[in-house]
Design an enzyme around this catalytic site. Structure first.
Site, PDB file in Angstrom:
ATOM      1  N   ASN A  11      51.815  16.384  26.053  1.00 33.47           N
ATOM      2  CA  ASN A  11      50.945  15.694  25.824  1.00 33.47           C
ATOM      3  C   ASN A  11      49.700  16.648  26.662  1.00 33.47           C
ATOM      4  OD1 ASN A  11      49.439  12.338  26.537  1.00 33.47           O
ATOM      5  ND2 ASN A  11      49.099  13.991  25.915  1.00 33.47           N
ATOM      6  N   CYS A  81      44.905   7.389  30.719  1.00 34.40           N
ATOM      7  CA  CYS A  81      45.510   8.661  30.021  1.00 34.40           C
ATOM      8  C   CYS A  81      46.559   8.267  31.597  1.00 34.40           C
ATOM      9  CB  CYS A  81      44.790   9.704  29.911  1.00 34.40           C
ATOM     10  SG  CYS A  81      46.060  11.071  28.882  1.00 34.40           S
ATOM     11  N   ASN A  83      49.343   9.933  31.363  1.00 32.91           N
ATOM     12  CA  ASN A  83      50.204  11.471  31.041  1.00 32.91           C
ATOM     13  C   ASN A  83      48.626  12.301  31.930  1.00 32.91           C
ATOM     14  OD1 ASN A  83      52.489  11.040  30.656  1.00 32.91           O
ATOM     15  ND2 ASN A  83      52.033  11.203  28.011  1.00 32.91           N
ATOM     16  N   ARG A 209      44.747   7.150  19.744  1.00 38.40           N
ATOM     17  CA  ARG A 209      42.698   6.587  19.228  1.00 38.40           C
ATOM     18  C   ARG A 209      41.944   8.329  19.899  1.00 38.40           C
ATOM     19  NH1 ARG A 209      39.936   2.426  22.440  1.00 38.40           N
ATOM     20  NH2 ARG A 209      40.416   3.672  24.470  1.00 38.40           N
ATOM     21  N   CYS A 217      52.523   9.679  24.800  1.00 41.53           N
ATOM     22  CA  CYS A 217      51.023   9.225  24.970  1.00 41.53           C
ATOM     23  C   CYS A 217      51.791   8.189  27.166  1.00 41.53           C
ATOM     24  CB  CYS A 217      51.128   8.525  24.022  1.00 41.53           C
ATOM     25  SG  CYS A 217      48.974   7.484  25.119  1.00 41.53           S
TER      26      CYS A 217
HETATM   27  N1  LIG Z   1      47.586  10.314  25.635  1.00 42.88           N
HETATM   28  C1  LIG Z   1      47.056   9.246  26.749  1.00 42.88           C
HETATM   29  C2  LIG Z   1      46.530   7.881  26.224  1.00 42.88           C
HETATM   30  C3  LIG Z   1      44.554   8.570  25.753  1.00 42.88           C
HETATM   31  C4  LIG Z   1      43.359   8.325  26.102  1.00 42.88           C
HETATM   32  C5  LIG Z   1      44.081   7.531  24.549  1.00 42.88           C
HETATM   33  N2  LIG Z   1      44.217   8.484  23.004  1.00 42.88           N
HETATM   34  C6  LIG Z   1      42.977   6.112  23.907  1.00 42.88           C
HETATM   35  O1  LIG Z   1      41.483   6.426  23.081  1.00 42.88           O
HETATM   36  O2  LIG Z   1      42.815   5.419  24.405  1.00 42.88           O
HETATM   37  C7  LIG Z   1      48.139   8.713  27.859  1.00 42.88           C
HETATM   38  O3  LIG Z   1      49.433   9.260  28.284  1.00 42.88           O
HETATM   39  O4  LIG Z   1      48.286   7.462  28.441  1.00 42.88           O
END
Ligand SMILES: N[C@@H](CCC[C@H](N)C(=O)O)C(=O)O
Length: 283
Positions: A11, A81, A83, A209, A217
């Site tokens: 990621n 997030c 990661n 998202r 993720c």
């Molecule tokens: N890749 C991330 C999450 C990033 C945010 C996600 N796309 C959102 O919009 O909530 C992780 O590692 O948690």
């Protein structure tokens, strides 16, 4: 403009050091920076800014010096997030902005997260809230799932291994906008035999998202682990979650929900902000 590039289990993030919060980041600029052909390319951007210098974090400035200003690849922002927290921590340690080993607190839009740096990096994530059943659709198929909040929203859909392998995640799964008005990250997870030391095992793919299918993720893996523990009737335990980019370990106790795994910084450089601006004129 100085940048670093890092990833946690694949990621990947563009990291922008901006301690005083002077970079005028916009959604279009972030999206251009994350473009894999015309920008640097990444699943998201981590602006490294002091809590006291960012309006979303000022209230926590007394608790924690640094704020993770996280942006998805399409220029939207997210509360959390997992990661990103771990890669951000690795960046701070390598830049000498925190001690190379040990623990410190990091502010996120979902609250203050304790982080421990060692060979791997562990983040004390918000306790997941497993709250409602919903559905995702992909290629005309309907998948039942469980909504989980880990600071950001997730929908965890259990599938069998052949289905997981075959899923086409080049398009966003359909979701219920009444349950997820701000969108949702959709995880598909297959159960397997737990490796030594783990109580449960899942292999996961995710459509994030704002970023599309990613190799990993962290908050999604936490959501998958929370549902796995819930379905097994366990209030604590260790869940191994394998993703395309590697392995994450989630440990739930009565008081903590820890996400651990590798996080590395792979490059440092200068990006031509003017060239990026041409892709994103409103910057
Ligand atoms: N890749 C991330 C999450 C990033 C945010 C996600 N796309 C959102 O919009 O909530 C992780 O590692 O948690």
């Amino acid at each position: 403009m100085r940048f670093a590039k890092g990833h946690g289990t694949g990621n990947d993030f563009v990291i922008l050091p901006d301690p005083d919060g002077v970079l005028p980041l916009t959604p279009t600029f972030v999206a251009a920076l994350c473009d894999r052909r015309r920008g640097i390319g990444a699943d998201g951007v981590l602006r490294v800014v002091r809590s006291a210098a960012h309006p979303d974090a000022e209230a926590s400035a007394g608790t924690a010096e640094w704020f993770m200003d996280y942006w998805n690849a399409d220029g939207s922002q997210s509360e959390m997030c997992g990661n990103g927290v771990r890669v951000y921590a690795r960046y701070l340690a390598e830049a000498g902005l925190v001690a190379p080993e040990g623990s410190f607190n990091l502010v996120t839009r979902a609250g203050v997260v304790p982080v421990t740096i060692g060979e791997e990096i562990a983040a004390g994530m918000p306790m997941p809230r497993v709250y409602v059943q919903s559905e995702a659709t992909s290629e005309g198929r309907v998948f039942g799932g469980t909504a989980v909040d880990v600071g950001n929203p997730h929908l965890v859909c259990p599938v069998d291994e052949p289905t997981l392998e075959r899923l086409d995640l080049t398009r966003a799964p359909g979701i219920d906008p009444l349950i997820f008005p701000a969108g949702v990250n959709v995880e598909f997870a297959a159960a397997g035999a737990p490796p030594a030391g783990a109580d449960l095992y899942r292999r996961m793919r995710v459509y994030e998202r704002g970023s599309g299918e990613t190799q990993s993720c962290g908050s999604g893996a936490c959501a998958v682990a929370a549902v796995a523990l819930d379905h097994a009737g366990l209030e604590s335990g260790v869940v191994i979650v394998d993703v395309a980019g590697g392995r994450l370990t989630i440990t739930q106790t009565a008081s903590e929900f820890l996400l651990a795994g590798p996080a590395v910084i792979v490059a440092h450089g200068d990006v031509d902000a003017q060239a990026i601006r041409q892709l994103a004129p409103s910057f």
